[in-house]
Design an enzyme around this catalytic site. Sequence first.
Site, PDB file in Angstrom:
ATOM      1  N   SER A 198       0.836  -1.193   0.000  1.00 36.77           N
ATOM      2  CA  SER A 198       0.000   0.000   0.000  1.00 36.77           C
ATOM      3  C   SER A 198       0.878   1.252   0.000  1.00 36.77           C
ATOM      4  CB  SER A 198      -0.950  -0.035   1.209  1.00 36.77           C
ATOM      5  OG  SER A 198      -1.920   0.992   1.138  1.00 36.77           O
TER       6      SER A 198
ATOM      7  N   ARG B 155     -11.848   6.248  10.375  1.00 31.18           N
ATOM      8  CA  ARG B 155     -11.431   4.847  10.338  1.00 31.18           C
ATOM      9  C   ARG B 155     -12.507   3.969   9.709  1.00 31.18           C
ATOM     10  NH1 ARG B 155      -7.259   1.573   9.621  1.00 31.18           N
ATOM     11  NH2 ARG B 155      -7.329  -0.331  10.882  1.00 31.18           N
TER      12      ARG B 155
ATOM     13  N   ASP C 101      -8.907  -6.371  -4.601  1.00 22.36           N
ATOM     14  CA  ASP C 101      -8.521  -5.082  -4.044  1.00 22.36           C
ATOM     15  C   ASP C 101      -9.091  -3.976  -4.926  1.00 22.36           C
ATOM     16  OD1 ASP C 101      -7.319  -2.808  -3.036  1.00 22.36           O
ATOM     17  OD2 ASP C 101      -5.264  -3.549  -3.226  1.00 22.36           O
TER      18      ASP C 101
ATOM     19  N   HIS D 299      -8.047  -5.143  -0.165  1.00 20.81           N
ATOM     20  CA  HIS D 299      -6.768  -4.446  -0.004  1.00 20.81           C
ATOM     21  C   HIS D 299      -5.963  -5.009   1.164  1.00 20.81           C
ATOM     22  CE1 HIS D 299      -3.910  -1.247  -0.542  1.00 20.81           C
ATOM     23  NE2 HIS D 299      -4.073  -0.805   0.691  1.00 20.81           N
ATOM     24  N   ASP D 300      -6.625  -5.416   2.218  1.00 18.67           N
ATOM     25  CA  ASP D 300      -5.939  -5.933   3.399  1.00 18.67           C
ATOM     26  C   ASP D 300      -5.231  -7.254   3.158  1.00 18.67           C
ATOM     27  OD1 ASP D 300      -6.223  -3.922   5.203  1.00 18.67           O
ATOM     28  OD2 ASP D 300      -7.821  -4.847   6.371  1.00 18.67           O
TER      29      ASP D 300
END
Length: 384
Positions: A156, A226, A325, A358-359
């Site tokens: 990232s 968040r 992602d 994405h994680d």
Amino acid sequence: MPAIAPGSVGLVEPRRHRFQEPLPLSSGAQLADYELVYETYGELNASRTNAVLVCHALNASHHVAGVHAGEPANEGWWDNMVGPGKPLDTRRFFVVGVNNLGSCFGSTGPMSINPATGLRYGPEFPVVTVEDWVHAQARLADVLGIDRFAAVMGGSLGGMQALAWATLYPARVAHCIAIASTPKLSAQNIAFNEVARRAIITDPEFHGGRFYDHGVVPRRGLQVARMIGHITYLSDDVMAERFGRMRRGRAEGEGYDFGFDVEFEIESYLRYQGEKFSTYFDANTYLLITRALDYFDPAAAFGGDLAKALSGATAEFFVASFTTDWRFSPARSREIVQALLANRRAVTYAEIDAPHGHDAFLLDDPQYHALLRSYFVRVAREIQ
């Protein structure tokens, strides 16, 4: 003392180095006096050629692997990647993790005391860029006696730093490893960041960034920021599988509450993530790091031509993306690959079919880890 888990680097202790030579920043400002906090794992070989720099993403830090004394639950954020026998094997490599300037985990940032005023920097801390971070990291490498990294890697935002290393310090990087990254943010990416920043800035307890002086924290803004970010880190498939339309404390078929408190499991999850984040992360740091993300665009100085921007890089590249992602989609990684191929650079590209979004770069996906393990075996052979 609790037993050390197999494959762990074990107990680690952060170190810090104070720099008194001013650091010029992209904005034209400078930091006259600053500290960087870092951790190292493994041993630097006699020729000082086996060092690997791991660059962190938005809310991570120098604490890449292992645990701190008295904090057995505080495992490094990439502990599944770094350690003896792991893909980045500390029996072969000397691994360095650095906390970036502007962070809230020990390096000089908004929470630090400004020597000119005797007060916390707060909103007066200068805006920093990915390039500023890389220049600071290069100075730390000098302190550690590392002329050239065997690899610079990150996922990232960390991958953006790895790309910047390859262009700013080509002679100091043998391999550049950019995972789930992008050569620049899209308008959609910037939009998500702006909504998150507005949530923080418009929180009544933000006080223009001077909330420290008021003894408060803009928790509501941080929580919403968040929550927004977390939505973008997960794939639709993972959210559907984990939460679907499940309702909290309700059996299937029960009626709705017809109110606005938590009713669905996904709402509960997002609120939990937001509340947890607001207990440890600094609001000014969030603004700084998301703006650094927005500004990263190495091709901008070359008329938007990414191939020209990467033409000075001499490293070999490993670029990886994940099919689900949508924050930094595979298409963005392929842009990097195409620019490298246009320069006839050696590049390995992996587009990994993983459901986690994405994680995924943080998770222990067997195919993903096998690819990196194999790549680092090759890197290790080159330095023997």
